[in-house]
Motif scaffolding. Structure first.
Motif, PDB file in Angstrom:
ATOM      1  N   GLN A 108     -41.900 -35.437 -91.766  1.00 34.72           N
ATOM      2  CA  GLN A 108     -41.692 -34.009 -92.021  1.00 34.72           C
ATOM      3  C   GLN A 108     -41.860 -33.210 -90.734  1.00 34.72           C
ATOM      4  OE1 GLN A 108     -43.398 -32.506 -96.040  1.00 34.72           O
ATOM      5  NE2 GLN A 108     -44.606 -34.326 -95.599  1.00 34.72           N
ATOM      6  N   TRP A 109     -42.830 -33.603 -89.904  1.00 32.36           N
ATOM      7  CA  TRP A 109     -43.076 -32.892 -88.654  1.00 32.36           C
ATOM      8  C   TRP A 109     -42.051 -33.258 -87.590  1.00 32.36           C
ATOM      9  CZ3 TRP A 109     -45.737 -28.678 -88.271  1.00 32.36           C
ATOM     10  CH2 TRP A 109     -46.712 -28.398 -89.229  1.00 32.36           C
ATOM     11  N   ILE A 110     -41.631 -34.516 -87.562  1.00 34.79           N
ATOM     12  CA  ILE A 110     -40.582 -34.920 -86.626  1.00 34.79           C
ATOM     13  C   ILE A 110     -39.285 -34.199 -86.981  1.00 34.79           C
ATOM     14  CG2 ILE A 110     -39.177 -36.888 -85.869  1.00 34.79           C
ATOM     15  CD1 ILE A 110     -41.696 -38.628 -86.258  1.00 34.79           C
ATOM     16  N   ASN A 111     -39.035 -34.064 -88.266  1.00 34.57           N
ATOM     17  CA  ASN A 111     -37.847 -33.351 -88.725  1.00 34.57           C
ATOM     18  C   ASN A 111     -37.898 -31.877 -88.322  1.00 34.57           C
ATOM     19  OD1 ASN A 111     -35.407 -33.842 -90.531  1.00 34.57           O
ATOM     20  ND2 ASN A 111     -36.266 -32.036 -91.509  1.00 34.57           N
ATOM     21  N   GLU A 112     -39.065 -31.266 -88.470  1.00 34.75           N
ATOM     22  CA  GLU A 112     -39.221 -29.862 -88.072  1.00 34.75           C
ATOM     23  C   GLU A 112     -39.068 -29.695 -86.558  1.00 34.75           C
ATOM     24  OE1 GLU A 112     -39.724 -26.830 -89.711  1.00 34.75           O
ATOM     25  OE2 GLU A 112     -38.924 -28.087 -91.300  1.00 34.75           O
ATOM     26  N   LEU A 113     -39.612 -30.652 -85.797  1.00 31.60           N
ATOM     27  CA  LEU A 113     -39.538 -30.571 -84.345  1.00 31.60           C
ATOM     28  C   LEU A 113     -38.110 -30.713 -83.841  1.00 31.60           C
ATOM     29  CD1 LEU A 113     -41.030 -30.544 -81.556  1.00 31.60           C
ATOM     30  CD2 LEU A 113     -41.096 -33.046 -81.736  1.00 31.60           C
ATOM     31  N   LEU A 114     -37.358 -31.659 -84.413  1.00 33.31           N
ATOM     32  CA  LEU A 114     -36.043 -31.998 -83.877  1.00 33.31           C
ATOM     33  C   LEU A 114     -34.876 -31.341 -84.605  1.00 33.31           C
ATOM     34  CD1 LEU A 114     -36.570 -35.810 -83.202  1.00 33.31           C
ATOM     35  CD2 LEU A 114     -36.860 -33.892 -81.635  1.00 33.31           C
ATOM     36  N   LEU A 115     -35.081 -30.923 -85.855  1.00 35.03           N
ATOM     37  CA  LEU A 115     -33.995 -30.314 -86.617  1.00 35.03           C
ATOM     38  C   LEU A 115     -34.355 -28.975 -87.235  1.00 35.03           C
ATOM     39  CD1 LEU A 115     -32.124 -33.057 -88.730  1.00 35.03           C
ATOM     40  CD2 LEU A 115     -31.123 -31.413 -87.145  1.00 35.03           C
ATOM     41  N   GLY A 116     -35.633 -28.689 -87.330  1.00 37.14           N
ATOM     42  CA  GLY A 116     -36.079 -27.501 -88.046  1.00 37.14           C
ATOM     43  C   GLY A 116     -36.307 -26.293 -87.161  1.00 37.14           C
ATOM     44  N   THR A 117     -37.111 -25.383 -87.673  1.00 34.33           N
ATOM     45  CA  THR A 117     -37.345 -24.104 -87.000  1.00 34.33           C
ATOM     46  C   THR A 117     -38.629 -24.096 -86.165  1.00 34.33           C
ATOM     47  OG1 THR A 117     -38.478 -23.266 -88.975  1.00 34.33           O
ATOM     48  CG2 THR A 117     -36.108 -22.864 -88.808  1.00 34.33           C
ATOM     49  N   LEU A 118     -39.336 -25.221 -86.105  1.00 27.05           N
ATOM     50  CA  LEU A 118     -40.569 -25.275 -85.333  1.00 27.05           C
ATOM     51  C   LEU A 118     -40.288 -24.925 -83.875  1.00 27.05           C
ATOM     52  CD1 LEU A 118     -43.580 -26.121 -85.808  1.00 27.05           C
ATOM     53  CD2 LEU A 118     -42.953 -28.343 -84.851  1.00 27.05           C
ATOM     54  N   PRO A 119     -40.896 -23.850 -83.342  1.00 23.26           N
ATOM     55  CA  PRO A 119     -40.594 -23.427 -81.974  1.00 23.26           C
ATOM     56  C   PRO A 119     -41.136 -24.409 -80.935  1.00 23.26           C
ATOM     57  CG  PRO A 119     -42.370 -22.096 -82.874  1.00 23.26           C
ATOM     58  CD  PRO A 119     -41.862 -22.946 -84.002  1.00 23.26           C
ATOM     59  N   LEU A 120     -40.325 -24.712 -79.944  1.00 26.75           N
ATOM     60  CA  LEU A 120     -40.756 -25.662 -78.918  1.00 26.75           C
ATOM     61  C   LEU A 120     -41.838 -25.091 -78.019  1.00 26.75           C
ATOM     62  CD1 LEU A 120     -37.381 -27.325 -77.889  1.00 26.75           C
ATOM     63  CD2 LEU A 120     -39.229 -28.321 -79.212  1.00 26.75           C
ATOM     64  N   ASN A 121     -41.943 -23.763 -77.928  1.00 23.92           N
ATOM     65  CA  ASN A 121     -42.993 -23.210 -77.078  1.00 23.92           C
ATOM     66  C   ASN A 121     -44.374 -23.540 -77.613  1.00 23.92           C
ATOM     67  OD1 ASN A 121     -43.033 -21.525 -79.271  1.00 23.92           O
ATOM     68  ND2 ASN A 121     -42.818 -19.619 -78.120  1.00 23.92           N
TER      69      ASN A 121
END
Length: 417
Positions: free
Chosen positions: A395-408
């Motif tokens: 779920q977190w890998i998906n958010e990091l690579l495809l979702g809205t989780l900000p890279l900053n």
């Protein structure tokens, strides 16, 4: 892996392109800037800017030049898989599993045990917290390295609020797992249904890495499905999508826990298979299980599957009938969704000879629309027993690579190390 571009606003274009590059590196491994430019269609200066940013974030690293037969040696870049860790928790009707993974889904630490007798929410949450803290200490991990904690559990789950609405085997109701775990762990938490977790695991690390739309069907203590459409989990308006176990496949079938008669779960789950075998033995049908078990009350699904391996006719007939019912229910899903692939997992698929799997596929083929199966693949999952915690962590890998989780956010996390 999913490379297709989506319509996004200009202010998010930079982050979108950064995530696009991360996804390519996730799949391809070591890649040069020129190759990234060809795959993405972005200019070399744009790729250089993205690579520089991702290096600053410490999400990728320069691994040096690659030797070629001619010309200049290109510099290669790859995912810095260990800069961040993700934690996956699987809560089933029988087991509690906790695993730590790196960004490539490689297992770094693992813990598993049967559920305690006290399955109250507070006791389970306390146990999870204790296990995670022990694994952090044992392996020398820091909380600053943890991107997040993912939970995959059976039953109906409100993934938006992180609430276990109704996990029937635990007798919980509207338990705010996300809130409780975040309070205990001081780490961000995502929660979803176990079948949806399995679907994410297949999407990133299993047999659906190239598919946009597919279905995972899990047949063990219960029967459920995870549905992915256009690389997004389909949850349904009330988070009840994929409840294939409560598809009626035989009007004259036994009573199900949901109150209906003839549901798939009442005919093909582990408990129902065991009960059907017991009933037939009590009626006088011959079986090696009658002699091997001092009392039928101690019979387990493992005993049943062992009897299948020993060519016990009674047991094989019961298990094949269960497989046929699963095939009927799966055909209904295919007729409605028309996916690219069906991935089957769970004990009815993984722990029995191929003849049972073939029986399931034959039943499916007889009932599915031919127009919906021309390009369809039906396969077994090759993920191991810890697929649920892997999917929960995904779920977190998906958010990091495809979702809205900000890279900053990851910039700050990486720089703390």
């Amino acid at each position: 892996m999913y490379y297709a571009k989506q319509r996004i606003s200009k202010d998010m274009m930079k982050q979108y392109n950064q995530k696009l590059v991360l996804r390519i590196l996730m799949k391809e491994g070591a890649v040069s800037k020129s190759t990234l430019s060809k795959i993405t269609g972005l200019t070399l200066p744009a790729i250089t800017d993205i690579v520089d940013s991702l290096e600053q974030y410490r999400l990728i690293k320069n691994i040096g030049e690659s030797k070629t037969n001619r010309g200049r040696f290109p510099t290669l870049y790859k995912i810095e898989e260990n800069v961040l860790k993700v934690i996956g928790i699987g809560i089933t009707s029988k087991q509690l599993n906790v695993s730590f993974y790196n960004l490539k889904g490689e297992e770094l630490a693992y813990y598993s045990e049967g559920l305690p007798k006290n399955t109250s929410p507070d006791n389970i949450i306390s146990k999870i917290t204790l296990v995670i803290n022990d694994l952090l200490t044992k392996h020398g991990f820091q909380k600053s390295e943890i991107l997040g904690v993912g939970v995959g559990m059976h039953g109906i789950v409100d993934f938006k609020r992180g609430v276990a609405i109704y996990p029937p085997h635990l007798d919980w109701e509207n338990v705010p797992i996300k809130e409780k775990l975040e309070e205990q762990m001081d780490l961000p938490v995502l929660v979803d249904n176990d079948c949806n977790a399995l679907t994410l695991a297949e999407s990133w690390f299993g047999k659906a890495q190239e598919e946009n739309s597919f279905i995972v069907v899990n047949v063990d203590y219960g029967v459920g499905a995870g549905i992915m459409i256009d690389r997004k989990i389909f949850h349904g308006i009330d988070f009840g999508a994929g409840q294939i176990g409560h598809t009626i496949v035989n009007d004259d079938g036994p009573l199900c826990s949901c109150g209906n008669y003839g549901c798939l779960e009442a005919l093909a789950s582990e408990n129902s298979i065991v009960e059907q075998v017991k009933k037939k033995i009590k009626k006088g049908f011959p079986s090696i299980l009658k002699d091997e078990n001092k009392t039928l009350n101690n019979m387990s699904i493992t005993d049943v599957y062992n009897a299948v391996a020993k060519d016990d006719t009674l047991v094989i007939n019961v298990v094949e009938e269960a497989a046929r019912y699963v095939g009927i229910a799966v055909s209904a899903l295919v007729n409605i969704i028309n996916p690219e692939k069906i991935i089957l997992t769970g004990s009815l698929v993984q722990q029995v000879p191929d003849q049972i799997f073939n029986c399931l596929v034959d039943s499916f083929s007889k009932h599915a629309l031919k127009t919906n199966t021309k390009k369809l693949e039906v396969v077994k999952s090759d993920l191991q027993d810890n697929a649920i915690p892997l999917g929960a962590a995904s779920q977190w890998i998906n958010e990091l690579l495809l979702g809205t989780l900000p890279l900053n956010r990851e910039v700050e996390t990486a720089q703390e190390q």
